[in-house]
Design an enzyme around this catalytic site. Structure first.
Site, PDB file in Angstrom:
ATOM      1  N   ARG A 165      22.250  49.375  28.201  1.00  0.00           N
ATOM      2  CA  ARG A 165      21.919  50.767  28.819  1.00  0.00           C
ATOM      3  C   ARG A 165      22.270  52.124  27.915  1.00  0.00           C
ATOM      4  O   ARG A 165      22.781  53.072  28.485  1.00  0.00           O
ATOM      5  CB  ARG A 165      22.395  50.971  30.308  1.00  0.00           C
ATOM      6  CG  ARG A 165      21.787  50.048  31.208  1.00  0.00           C
ATOM      7  CD  ARG A 165      20.245  50.022  31.460  1.00  0.00           C
ATOM      8  NE  ARG A 165      19.994  49.062  32.449  1.00  0.00           N
ATOM      9  CZ  ARG A 165      19.888  47.809  32.224  1.00  0.00           C
ATOM     10  NH1 ARG A 165      19.791  47.170  31.152  1.00  0.00           N
ATOM     11  NH2 ARG A 165      19.238  46.950  33.222  1.00  0.00           N
ATOM     12  N   SER A 239      19.025  51.076  39.316  1.00  0.00           N
ATOM     13  CA  SER A 239      20.503  50.868  39.403  1.00  0.00           C
ATOM     14  C   SER A 239      20.942  52.450  39.139  1.00  0.00           C
ATOM     15  O   SER A 239      20.854  53.013  38.197  1.00  0.00           O
ATOM     16  CB  SER A 239      21.099  50.077  38.362  1.00  0.00           C
ATOM     17  OG  SER A 239      20.515  48.797  38.381  1.00  0.00           O
ATOM     18  N   GLU A 334      24.576  55.329  35.454  1.00  0.00           N
ATOM     19  CA  GLU A 334      23.534  54.805  34.547  1.00  0.00           C
ATOM     20  C   GLU A 334      22.315  55.967  34.676  1.00  0.00           C
ATOM     21  O   GLU A 334      21.773  56.414  33.339  1.00  0.00           O
ATOM     22  CB  GLU A 334      22.674  53.484  34.944  1.00  0.00           C
ATOM     23  CG  GLU A 334      21.767  53.059  34.023  1.00  0.00           C
ATOM     24  CD  GLU A 334      20.849  51.893  34.509  1.00  0.00           C
ATOM     25  OE1 GLU A 334      19.735  52.217  35.003  1.00  0.00           O
ATOM     26  OE2 GLU A 334      21.023  50.982  34.679  1.00  0.00           O
TER      27      GLU A 334
HETATM   28  N1  EPU Z   1      25.079  41.871  44.258  1.00  0.00           N
HETATM   29  C1  EPU Z   1      25.984  41.998  45.678  1.00  0.00           C
HETATM   30  N2  EPU Z   1      25.263  43.048  46.311  1.00  0.00           N
HETATM   31  C2  EPU Z   1      23.922  43.439  46.343  1.00  0.00           C
HETATM   32  C3  EPU Z   1      23.163  42.921  45.100  1.00  0.00           C
HETATM   33  C4  EPU Z   1      23.899  42.178  44.213  1.00  0.00           C
HETATM   34  O1  EPU Z   1      26.947  41.677  45.632  1.00  0.00           O
HETATM   35  O2  EPU Z   1      23.605  44.040  47.195  1.00  0.00           O
HETATM   36  C5  EPU Z   1      25.863  40.955  43.461  1.00  0.00           C
HETATM   37  C6  EPU Z   1      25.479  39.319  43.453  1.00  0.00           C
HETATM   38  O3  EPU Z   1      26.437  38.576  43.156  1.00  0.00           O
HETATM   39  C7  EPU Z   1      24.228  39.246  42.301  1.00  0.00           C
HETATM   40  C8  EPU Z   1      24.951  40.222  41.452  1.00  0.00           C
HETATM   41  O4  EPU Z   1      25.250  41.374  42.161  1.00  0.00           O
HETATM   42  O5  EPU Z   1      24.298  38.064  41.906  1.00  0.00           O
HETATM   43  C9  EPU Z   1      23.816  41.025  40.146  1.00  0.00           C
HETATM   44  O6  EPU Z   1      22.979  41.412  41.058  1.00  0.00           O
HETATM   45  P1  EPU Z   1      21.406  41.563  40.414  1.00  0.00           P
HETATM   46  O7  EPU Z   1      21.022  40.142  39.789  1.00  0.00           O
HETATM   47  O8  EPU Z   1      20.457  42.184  41.467  1.00  0.00           O
HETATM   48  O9  EPU Z   1      21.616  42.555  39.089  1.00  0.00           O
HETATM   49  P2  EPU Z   1      22.436  43.697  38.839  1.00  0.00           P
HETATM   50  O10 EPU Z   1      23.639  43.559  37.970  1.00  0.00           O
HETATM   51  O11 EPU Z   1      22.842  44.398  40.168  1.00  0.00           O
HETATM   52  C10 EPU Z   1      21.066  44.232  36.628  1.00  0.00           C
HETATM   53  C11 EPU Z   1      20.505  45.622  36.220  1.00  0.00           C
HETATM   54  C12 EPU Z   1      19.221  45.658  36.807  1.00  0.00           C
HETATM   55  C13 EPU Z   1      18.530  44.479  36.589  1.00  0.00           C
HETATM   56  C14 EPU Z   1      18.943  43.211  37.194  1.00  0.00           C
HETATM   57  C15 EPU Z   1      18.491  41.792  36.863  1.00  0.00           C
HETATM   58  C16 EPU Z   1      22.356  47.131  35.729  1.00  0.00           C
HETATM   59  C17 EPU Z   1      23.032  48.445  36.041  1.00  0.00           C
HETATM   60  N3  EPU Z   1      21.287  46.813  36.378  1.00  0.00           N
HETATM   61  O12 EPU Z   1      21.582  44.714  38.026  1.00  0.00           O
HETATM   62  O13 EPU Z   1      18.488  46.814  36.253  1.00  0.00           O
HETATM   63  O14 EPU Z   1      16.991  44.531  37.192  1.00  0.00           O
HETATM   64  O15 EPU Z   1      20.456  43.448  36.453  1.00  0.00           O
HETATM   65  O16 EPU Z   1      18.540  41.787  35.341  1.00  0.00           O
HETATM   66  O17 EPU Z   1      22.826  46.472  34.674  1.00  0.00           O
HETATM   67  C18 EPU Z   1      18.243  49.163  36.490  1.00  0.00           C
HETATM   68  O18 EPU Z   1      18.999  49.248  35.240  1.00  0.00           O
HETATM   69  O19 EPU Z   1      17.811  50.282  36.901  1.00  0.00           O
HETATM   70  C19 EPU Z   1      18.055  47.936  36.923  1.00  0.00           C
HETATM   71  C20 EPU Z   1      17.429  47.760  38.068  1.00  0.00           C
END
Ligand code: EPU
Length: 339
Positions: A165, A239, A334
Site C-alpha cells: 500500500r 480498509s 491506509e
Molecule cells: N478478520 C477478522 N475480522 C473481520 C474480518 C477479517 O478477524 O471482521 C480476520 C480473519 O482472520 C481473516 C483476516 O482477518 O482471515 C483477513 O481478512 P481479509 O481476507 O478480509 O483481508 P484483510 O487483511 O482484512 C486485505 C486488504 C484488502 C483486501 C483483502 C483481500 C489491507 C489493509 N487490506 O484485507 O484491501 O481486499 O486483504 O486481499 O491490506 C483495501 O485496501 O481497501 C482493501 C479492501
C-alpha cells in the site's frame, strides 16, 4: 479549456460521501489542461489535492485549497509479445471497468483486483492489492506531470518503489506529481492465482475443473460482495488501516495470549490482520450516531448517512487507541486524512 469552480460540495467525489466543500475545484481532461492549470494563481497560491475516485480519502473539514479531478481517458494498445500485451490507460479511467475490459479481451493478471473502487491513476499511488495480487505485478511504467517543471516524466516499474500500500507517489513525489497515464503489461497466458483462503474456499464449493479468468473474476466479486460494502450503498473507503507487521519475538508474545491470532509470515516478520485486532477490541458492528464499523468486516469504517469527516476521524482514533491499549500496536492508516 479548464473551468475553475468555487465552493463546490465534494459529497459525490469521495466514497465516504462526506458533505464538505472545496474552495476551488477543477476537472482536467488532457495534458494541455494541466499546462494551463499550472499558470493560474488558483493553482500556484493554494494547497492542492489530486483526486481520482476519492475512494481512499477522508476529509475532516471544508478544504480551503484546490481539488484537481483527473479525467484523462482512453485505453490504447501499445503492442504485444507472444506472452504479453501492453496497454496505456488514462488516469481517469475507472479501475473496475479496466479489469473487466482486460478479462473480456483475454488479457490476464489483474482479475483478482475486480471491484476495487477508484480510478486507474490512483492504483499505483497506494499500490492497490487484493487476494494475492498487487497492481505492481502487472505495471509496466507510469507517466506523470511534474508540477515543478510542467514536463511529462516516465517512471519504470522498478523506479516506483512499490511496497505494501505504498509507492514513491505517496512519499518523495507526494504533491509533486500528477499521474496522467499508466501502462500495464498483461499476460496473454491464463494462469489462475487462487491460493488466497477466501477465494479458494469459494471456488472449492462449486468448481471441479480449472476455472477460467471470468469465473475467477466472478468469484472474487461474490467474495467481495459478502464482506465489503459497496460505496454506492454505504459510504466507506475500503480498509481504513493497514495490516501491521511485527517482529518474531513480539508475535510469539501475542500468540501466547491470543492463540487464535491469524497471521501471514514474511521472512522474519509477521503481518497480522488489523481486522482481527479491531474485532477483538469489540468494535465490529459498533455504531455511534451516523458512523460505525461495518458488521461484516471490522476494517471498514462506514458512514450510515450524514456523518461528518470529523466524526469518522474521531471513531478511527478511538479504535487506534483501544488496539494500542490491548495489543501494544499502533495501527497506521491506509486512508489519507485531509486536515
Ligand atoms: N478478520 C477478522 N475480522 C473481520 C474480518 C477479517 O478477524 O471482521 C480476520 C480473519 O482472520 C481473516 C483476516 O482477518 O482471515 C483477513 O481478512 P481479509 O481476507 O478480509 O483481508 P484483510 O487483511 O482484512 C486485505 C486488504 C484488502 C483486501 C483483502 C483481500 C489491507 C489493509 N487490506 O484485507 O484491501 O481486499 O486483504 O486481499 O491490506 C483495501 O485496501 O481497501 C482493501 C479492501
Amino acid at each position: 479549456m479548464i473551468n475553475i469552480l468555487e465552493n463546490i460540495s465534494l459529497k459525490h467525489y469521495n466514497t465516504f460521501g462526506i458533505d464538505i466543500k472545496a474552495r476551488y475545484f477543477v476537472k482536467v481532461r488532457c495534458i494541455d489542461d494541466l499546462t494551463a492549470l499550472l499558470q493560474t494563481k488558483h493553482f500556484q497560491e493554494n494547497r492542492r489535492i489530486i483526486i481520482g475516485g476519492g475512494s481512499n480519502l477522508l476529509f475532516r473539514h471544508d478544504f480551503q485549497g484546490i481539488i484537481i479531478l483527473v479525467e484523462i481517458k482512453g485505453v490504447h494498445y501499445q503492442g504485444s509479445t507472444q506472452s504479453s500485451t501492453i496497454l496505456k490507460v488514462g488516469a481517469g479511467e475507472n479501475w473496475n471497468e479496466f479489469v473487466e475490459l482486460c478479462v473480456k479481451n483475454r488479457l490476464y493478471g489483474i482479475e483478482n483486483l475486480v471491484y476495487i473502487p477508484g480510478k486507474v491513476g490512483a492504483a499505483p499511488v497506494q499500490n492497490i492489492g487484493a487476494y494475492g495480487v498487487e497492481q505492481k505485478d502487472f505495471l509496466h511504467k507510469v507517466e506523470y506531470f511534474d508540477i515543478s517543471t510542467g514536463k511529462i516524466v516516465i517512471l519504470h516499474q522498478a523506479e516506483c518503489k512499490f511496497d505494501y500500500r505504498s509507492s514513491i507517489f505517496k512519499n518523495e513525489l507526494e504533491d509533486k506529481a500528477i499521474i496522467t497515464n499508466v501502462y500495464y503489461e498483461l499476460s496473454r497466458e491464463w494462469k489462475p492465482n487462487i491460493n488466497y483462503k477466501d477465494i479458494k474456499q469459494e471456488l472449492d464449493k462449486f468448481t471441479f475443473v480449472e476455472p477460467d479468468a471470468e469465473y475467477v473474476m466472478n468469484t472474487v466479486k461474490r467474495v467481495r460482495k459478502n464482506k465489503l460494502p459497496a460505496p454506492s450503498d454505504i459510504g466507506n473507503a475500503g480498509s481504513f488501516f493497514k495490516n501491521p507487521v511485527v517482529d518474531e519475538q513480539y508475535f510469539y508474545t501475542l500468540k501466547e495470549k491470543y492463540p487464535d491470532i491469524p497471521y501471514f509470515q514474511l521472512d522474519n516478520q509477521y503481518k497480522i490482520p488489523a481486522a482481527y485486532l479491531i474485532e477483538k477490541c469489540g468494535w465490529k458492528g459498533y455504531r455511534s450516531g451516523n458512523c460505525g464499523v461495518y458488521d461484516h468486516h471490522s476494517l471498514i469504517l462506514v458512514n450510515y448517512g450524514n456523518a461528518s469527516g470529523e466524526e469518522i476521524f474521531q471513531l478511527s482514533e478511538n479504535i487506534r487507541q483501544s488496539v494500542q491499549d490491548e495489543f501494544g500496536i499502533l495501527l497506521e492508516r491506509e486512508v489519507i486524512v485531509v486536515e
